[in-house]
Design a protein around this motif. Structure first.
Motif, PDB file in Angstrom:
ATOM      1  N   ASP A 112       0.837  -1.204   0.000  1.00  0.00           N
ATOM      2  CA  ASP A 112       0.000   0.000   0.000  1.00  0.00           C
ATOM      3  C   ASP A 112       0.871   1.252   0.000  1.00  0.00           C
ATOM      4  O   ASP A 112       0.422   2.332   0.404  1.00  0.00           O
ATOM      5  CB  ASP A 112      -0.948  -0.008   1.205  1.00  0.00           C
TER       6      ASP A 112
ATOM      7  N   LEU B  55      -3.280   0.207  -5.982  1.00  0.00           N
ATOM      8  CA  LEU B  55      -2.873   0.648  -4.649  1.00  0.00           C
ATOM      9  C   LEU B  55      -4.057   0.599  -3.673  1.00  0.00           C
ATOM     10  O   LEU B  55      -3.910   0.173  -2.522  1.00  0.00           O
ATOM     11  CB  LEU B  55      -2.321   2.072  -4.729  1.00  0.00           C
ATOM     12  N   LYS B  56      -5.239   1.018  -4.125  1.00  0.00           N
ATOM     13  CA  LYS B  56      -6.436   0.958  -3.274  1.00  0.00           C
ATOM     14  C   LYS B  56      -6.783  -0.493  -2.918  1.00  0.00           C
ATOM     15  O   LYS B  56      -7.143  -0.798  -1.781  1.00  0.00           O
ATOM     16  CB  LYS B  56      -7.621   1.613  -3.994  1.00  0.00           C
TER      17      LYS B  56
ATOM     18  N   ASN C 203      -4.735  -3.005  -2.776  1.00  0.00           N
ATOM     19  CA  ASN C 203      -3.718  -3.483  -1.837  1.00  0.00           C
ATOM     20  C   ASN C 203      -4.007  -2.990  -0.413  1.00  0.00           C
ATOM     21  O   ASN C 203      -3.855  -3.736   0.564  1.00  0.00           O
ATOM     22  CB  ASN C 203      -2.329  -3.022  -2.259  1.00  0.00           C
ATOM     23  N   ALA C 204      -4.425  -1.731  -0.318  1.00  0.00           N
ATOM     24  CA  ALA C 204      -4.724  -1.163   1.003  1.00  0.00           C
ATOM     25  C   ALA C 204      -5.908  -1.882   1.645  1.00  0.00           C
ATOM     26  O   ALA C 204      -5.902  -2.155   2.855  1.00  0.00           O
ATOM     27  CB  ALA C 204      -5.006   0.336   0.864  1.00  0.00           C
ATOM     28  N   ARG C 205      -6.930  -2.187   0.843  1.00  0.00           N
ATOM     29  CA  ARG C 205      -8.088  -2.899   1.379  1.00  0.00           C
ATOM     30  C   ARG C 205      -7.673  -4.283   1.909  1.00  0.00           C
ATOM     31  O   ARG C 205      -8.172  -4.742   2.942  1.00  0.00           O
ATOM     32  CB  ARG C 205      -9.166  -3.040   0.311  1.00  0.00           C
TER      33      ARG C 205
ATOM     34  N   TYR D 164      -4.670   0.727   9.942  1.00  0.00           N
ATOM     35  CA  TYR D 164      -6.081   0.756   9.573  1.00  0.00           C
ATOM     36  C   TYR D 164      -7.010   0.354  10.714  1.00  0.00           C
ATOM     37  O   TYR D 164      -8.130   0.857  10.796  1.00  0.00           O
ATOM     38  CB  TYR D 164      -6.322  -0.193   8.391  1.00  0.00           C
TER      39      TYR D 164
END
Length: 578
Positions: free
Chosen positions: A124, A135-136, A138-140, A228
């Motif tokens: 991320d 990238l989004k 991966n962040a999720r 997160y």
């Protein structure tokens, strides 16, 4: 609703379908994956030495359709697990499947005693991933795992691209499995080296491996701070026994209709009650609803005229009365008497097994229970236990006797044989003459029996060591008759010998004709086995790498029957899952 279950091999049809579906999910969801990774999935499950990991496959099964999977790699030498893949099928995200799969693999890693669960997750970090949409995603994904306390390993060069201009190199994420623990530098270096060398032998050269391993300098190593999760806590691993490791238990209250109240008739309803009382204290079992099966499965094993006779004769007996055979066709077996009571001896091998109004119905219900257990194996369960009475292993193609009317174990073995080779292991005190006679000329069903020598115990006329099969079945029947005064050590030696022969046969399924009349104090036996012995026997049988169905046969000392059964299945579970 869905269930998470482990796939051990491809013996059961449901497992073959599951493996093929998982391979298709891999092709669909990981298009850049090398085809060999997909094609060799089954080999990974069967050959851990080659891949230096023990592969463990779980699937999310929704009404017999596979909607997701997780592939866990266990390295017992370094005491860690590596999550190789976790994925749902296309259009199946957001249904709780991912959570359930990840929960299950955490349970498995904890049960294996692993220090931690390791896996890769795409970054991320904008410096490592240039595509905003990726990238989004991966962040999720990292947010998802952070809910369990799993976070990337910090301050190392693990995420260095293998090739200089590669985009999106993965983080190494560590889940401590609910423990407030740390990893020493030396331990982490060994684990990282194993991941790179075993997982990527054709990608990561020695120079790259040395660089990554050498970059691990913190002692203990550090994980990235929570980014997160609202709660900065570690999610504990569930303690309950997962469903796919429970033994499927099948029984029916209909067995109680068969109650012969005459003095000395030891095959009574209290036998099942005494076993259930002890099993209910354990969390090893899941009760399965009994299904009904067609009569064709019975007549595939038993002569149809014999089956019709049992049904008609039992229906003709007045309520609360019994017919005991006492006239036998030694001189002329070709002309059975017209009178049903007089004909009993034509189909019976003794004088103490009665026909009454309930015998046929109870035996028929027992067959349904046993086939339910067999069917559950075909749907992917690893262990099932049919707690039934009356027993069945003395019933031959066209004969009843020894309290037995239909040979449920033989019916189940034939049913399973449509999908591969089957072994029947009979550990009752008395010889399993029924399955020997039924399968004596067949090579696809191997019959083994450990029992008291027929020179002193029922059924007296079969069970000798020289009986090894006939025609195509020659060599596929093994009798191990033991002396009247056998010790537990003698019995364990016989069990080990039988299991060695069984392993050489390499069946897809095993049916155990389970008798506890080998116990100390049993009114029909002479041997001294106690609860500890049964647990050891169970451990030995449980070590067999085959889906196994247990069918209740003898065992008549109701003071110890339940305890012995509970300890036996504790051994089975230990041998199968630890």
């Amino acid at each position: 609703m869905f269930r998470i279950r482990r796939i051990y091999d491809d013996a059961a049809p449901a497992n073959r379908t599951a493996i093929a579906t998982v391979q298709q999910i891999l092709r669909d969801r990981f298009p850049l994956l090398h085809p060999d990774e997909v094609d060799h999935l089954l080999e990974k499950l069967k050959n851990p030495l080659k891949y230096r990991f023990r592969s463990i496959l779980f699937v999310a099964d929704v009404k017999r359709a596979i909607r997701g999977f997780a592939l866990l790699m266990h390295a017992p030498d370094l005491n860690f697990c590596f999550l190789d893949f976790i994925s749902t099928a296309q259009h199946q995200a957001g249904r709780g499947l991912g959570n359930a799969l990840y929960d299950r693999i955490r349970e498995e890693a904890a049960r294996l005693g692993c220090r931690g669960l390791f896996f890769e997750c795409l970054p991320d970090d904008p410096a490592l991933c240039t595509d905003p949409e990726v990238l989004k995603q991966n962040a999720r994904r990292l947010k998802f795992y952070e809910a369990w306390g799993a976070r990337p390993l910090a301050n190392t060069r693990y995420e260095t691209p293998v090739r200089k201009n590669d985009d999106n190199p993965p983080f190494l994420v560590i889940d401590t499995l609910g423990r407030d623990t740390t990893f020493a530098r030396k331990e982490t270096r060994a684990i990282v080296r194993a991941i790179l060398e075993r997982k990527y032998p054709d990608v990561c050269d020695r120079k790259y491996v040395r660089m990554v391993v050498g970059s691990i300098t913190d002692d203990p190593v550090r994980l990235r701070p929570f980014r997160y999760a609202k709660k900065k806590t570690v999610e504990p691993v569930k303690k309950a026994l997962p469903e796919d490791q429970r033994i499927g238990l099948v029984y029916s209250a209909n067995h109680q209709i068969h109650h012969v109240r005459e003095r000395g008739y030891v095959e009574s309803p209290v036998r099942v009650k005494s076993i259930l009382k002890h099993l209910e204290r354990s969390d090893l079992f899941s009760v399965l609803p009994v299904r009904h099966f067609a009569d064709d499965h019975i007549t595939a094993v038993h002569d149809k005229h014999f089956v019709r006779y049992l049904q008609a004769a039992c229906a003709s007996v007045p309520e609360n009365e019994s017919i005991y055979p006492y006239v036998f066709p030694i001189r002329n077996s070709t002309r059975p008497p017209k009178s049903l009571p007089m004909r009993a001896g034509y189909y019976c091998i003794d004088t103490f097994t009665p026909l009454n109004r309930s015998a046929y119905a109870a035996a028929r219900h027992a067959v349904d229970c046993v086939l339910t257990g067999a069917d559950d194996l075909l749907e992917g369960r690893y262990l099932a236990y049919a707690l039934v009475r009356p027993p069945g292993h003395h019933a031959e193609t066209s004969m009843f006797g020894g309290f037995c009317y239909f040979n449920s174990a033989a019916i189940a073995a034939h049913y399973l044989s449509r999908h591969g080779r089957v072994a029947i292991l009979d550990i009752d005190y008395h010889h399993g003459n029924g399955q020997q006679e039924i399968f004596y000329r067949r090579a696809d069903i191997f019959t083994l029996s450990i029992h008291g020598h027929p020179r002193f115990t029922y059924p007296f006329f079969s069970g000798f060591a020289e009986e090894t099969g006939e025609a195509g079945g020659k060599g596929f029947n093994l009798n191990l008759p033991l002396p009247e005064n056998s010790t537990a050590a003698t019995y364990l030696q016989a069990i080990k010998r039988a299991l060695n022969r069984l392993r050489a046969f390499a069946p897809q399924f095993v049916v155990v004709a389970l008798g506890f009349d080998t116990a100390k104090g049993d009114p029909t036996g002479t041997w001294p086995l106690d609860a500890a012995d049964y647990e050891e026997i169970g451990d030995l049988i449980g070590s067999l790498p085959h889906a196994t169905l247990f069918v209740q046969e003898g065992g008549y000392n109701t003071r110890t029957l339940g305890k012995n059964a509970a300890r036996f299945f504790a051994g089975i579970w230990k041998g199968s899952f630890t």
